[in-house]
Design an enzyme around this catalytic site. Structure first.
Site, short mmCIF file in Angstrom:
data_model
loop_
_atom_site.label_atom_id
_atom_site.label_comp_id
_atom_site.label_asym_id
_atom_site.label_seq_id
_atom_site.Cartn_x
_atom_site.Cartn_y
_atom_site.Cartn_z
N LYS A 162 -1.39 10.87 -8.69
CA LYS A 162 -2.38 10.98 -7.62
C LYS A 162 -3.34 12.09 -8.08
CE LYS A 162 -3.75 9.81 -3.42
NZ LYS A 162 -4.34 8.51 -3.11
N ASP A 211 10.78 7.01 -6.55
CA ASP A 211 11.76 6.64 -5.52
C ASP A 211 11.21 5.48 -4.70
OD1 ASP A 211 13.86 6.69 -3.77
OD2 ASP A 211 13.36 8.62 -2.85
N ASP A 234 -1.24 4.84 -4.79
CA ASP A 234 -1.52 3.92 -3.68
C ASP A 234 -1.94 2.56 -4.22
OD1 ASP A 234 -3.63 5.40 -4.68
OD2 ASP A 234 -4.74 5.48 -2.82
#
Ligand code: NAD
Length: 373
Positions: A201, A257, A233
């Protein structure tokens, strides 16, 4: 690989653990014979089986066996019905699993997701999004990032509006931590289709910028692997829209995860998904911990219903990543592919609308895979 015997600690654990481990060990022994290597397998109790045998989820003798072994083949631990009988910190998931991760410095988690074309019905995506079947590998950093960074606390504060609480988690990565997981991912990509998608990110997080810079630098050591970067995202969306574009997906701990579970859903059943957690490498051998992605499945335990494939594919991962026995690993994966193509199905991957499918139990599935080796 030398002719020395591979020392494997086999910890079956609870629930379906013993029945799927039995099939996996049969496959491991048969593969050793066919591929010309030797294995020394020692079984030991863990989980509730450890508590019953020696009063602890990770008995001292089991831990000692792991220390003396080259790798651990693990089933799964935990029986929710028995949880209330011991304090939280003594329960198998914490006392055995987390302890082993820490003890052996397992910093890299590898979760391959494969959906053979013959199991198209098990995938939640429409067939046209599945291509010729799915095959990707999520490499997740396991010991850094937000889950472990300090400070980590909840504190009382006073806001202009009055008293409140504030929770703090800290995302921290150092360059050596990023470098070592990047090497694992590039090396895995070299054994596959040579494409690596690094997730971050970097548009918002300092950690993302450092992650991207470091992975880009390490990429220079792997000119044969094509590197791309993707924001997390977008990656979550692309996994649903066009999963066939991915080969190896490299993530920090929390992103991994989440994305590894999203990717796992594409395979349709937990019973098909193996995983590897890797520690340090010395003299060409990497200490690893290999287990199915699923748990103890108490609902089907002891009934010859469990799918042993996740455990069997964990053996293939162990041969590949700990011992460099790529041909033997492929032999197992191809045998699994063959029985699936031939229509054999445990209940979790069975569809009554598939006329070529034949429903089998745990043992028959294991035997068929051995026959196909
Ligand atoms: P689970 O993965 O055991 O079961 C979820 C569902 O998937 C169940 O319907 C189960 O029947 C099915 N399933 C899982 N593996 C299967 C297989 N090989 N073949 C066919 N079906 C399969 O998850 P859960 O029910 O949430 O957890 C049960 C116990 O397992 C809990 O105590 C949990 O803490 C533990 N657990 C352990 C591990 C581990 O040891 N690494 C991982 C996850 C859960």
């Amino acid at each position: 690989m030398s002719s020395k015997s591979l020392k494997i600690a086999a910890l079956a654990g609870d629930g379906i653990g013993p029945e799927v481990m039995r099939e996996a060990l049969k496959v491991l022994r048969a593969t050793a014979t066919k591929s010309g290597f030797t294995v020394a397998i020692t079984e030991a109790p863990v989980g509730w089986a450890g508590i019953d045998a020696a009063g602890k989820a990770l008995p001292d003798a089991t831990l000692q066996l792991c220390r003396e072994s080259d790798s651990i083949l693990f089933g799964s631990v935990g029986l929710p019905d028995r949880d209330p009988t011991v304090p939280k910190e003594e329960r198998p998931e914490r006392a055995a699993l987390l302890r082993i991760r820490k003890e052996f410095g397992l910093f890299a988690n590898l979760r391959p997701v494969q959906l053979p074309k013959a199991l198209s019905h098990a995938c939640p995506l429409r067939p046209e999004r599945q291509g010729d079947g799915l095959d990707l590998l999520v490499v997740r950093e396991l010991t850094g990032g937000m889950y472990f960074g300090q400070p980590k606390k909840t504190e009382a504060i006073t806001l202009p509006t009055g008293p409140a609480q504030r929770a703090i988690d800290t995302m921290v990565y150092t360059t050596p931590e990023i470098e070592r997981i990047a090497h694992v991912a590039f090396q895995a990509a070299k054994l596959r289709r040579r494409k690596l998608t690094s997730i971050d990110k970097a548009n918002v997080l300092e950690n993302g910028i450092l992650w991207r810079e470091t992975v880009t630098r390490i990429a220079k050591e792997y000119p044969e692997v094509a590197l791309e970067h993707m924001f997390v995202d977008n990656a979550a969306m692309q996994l649903m829209l066009k999963p066939t574009q991915f080969d190896v997906v490299l993530c920090e701990n929390m992103f991994g995860d989440i994305l590894s579970d999203e990717a796992a859903a594409l395979a349709g059943s937990l019973g098909m998904l193996p995983s590897a957690s890797l520690g340090a490498t010395s003299s060409g051998q990497t200490f690893g911990f290999y287990e199915p992605a699923g748990g103890t499945a108490p609902d089907i335990a002891g009934k010859d219903l469990a799918n042993p494939i996740a455990q069997i594919l964990s053996v293939a991962l162990m041969l590949r990543y700990s011992f460099g026995l790529e041909d033997a690993a492929k032999r197992i994966e191809q045998a699994v592919g063959k029985v699936i193509t031939n229509g054999l199905r445990t209940g979790d991957i069975y569809s009554s609308t598939d006329p070529s499918a034949r429903r089998v139990g745990t043992r028959e599935m294991g035997d068929a895979i051995i026959a196909a080796l």
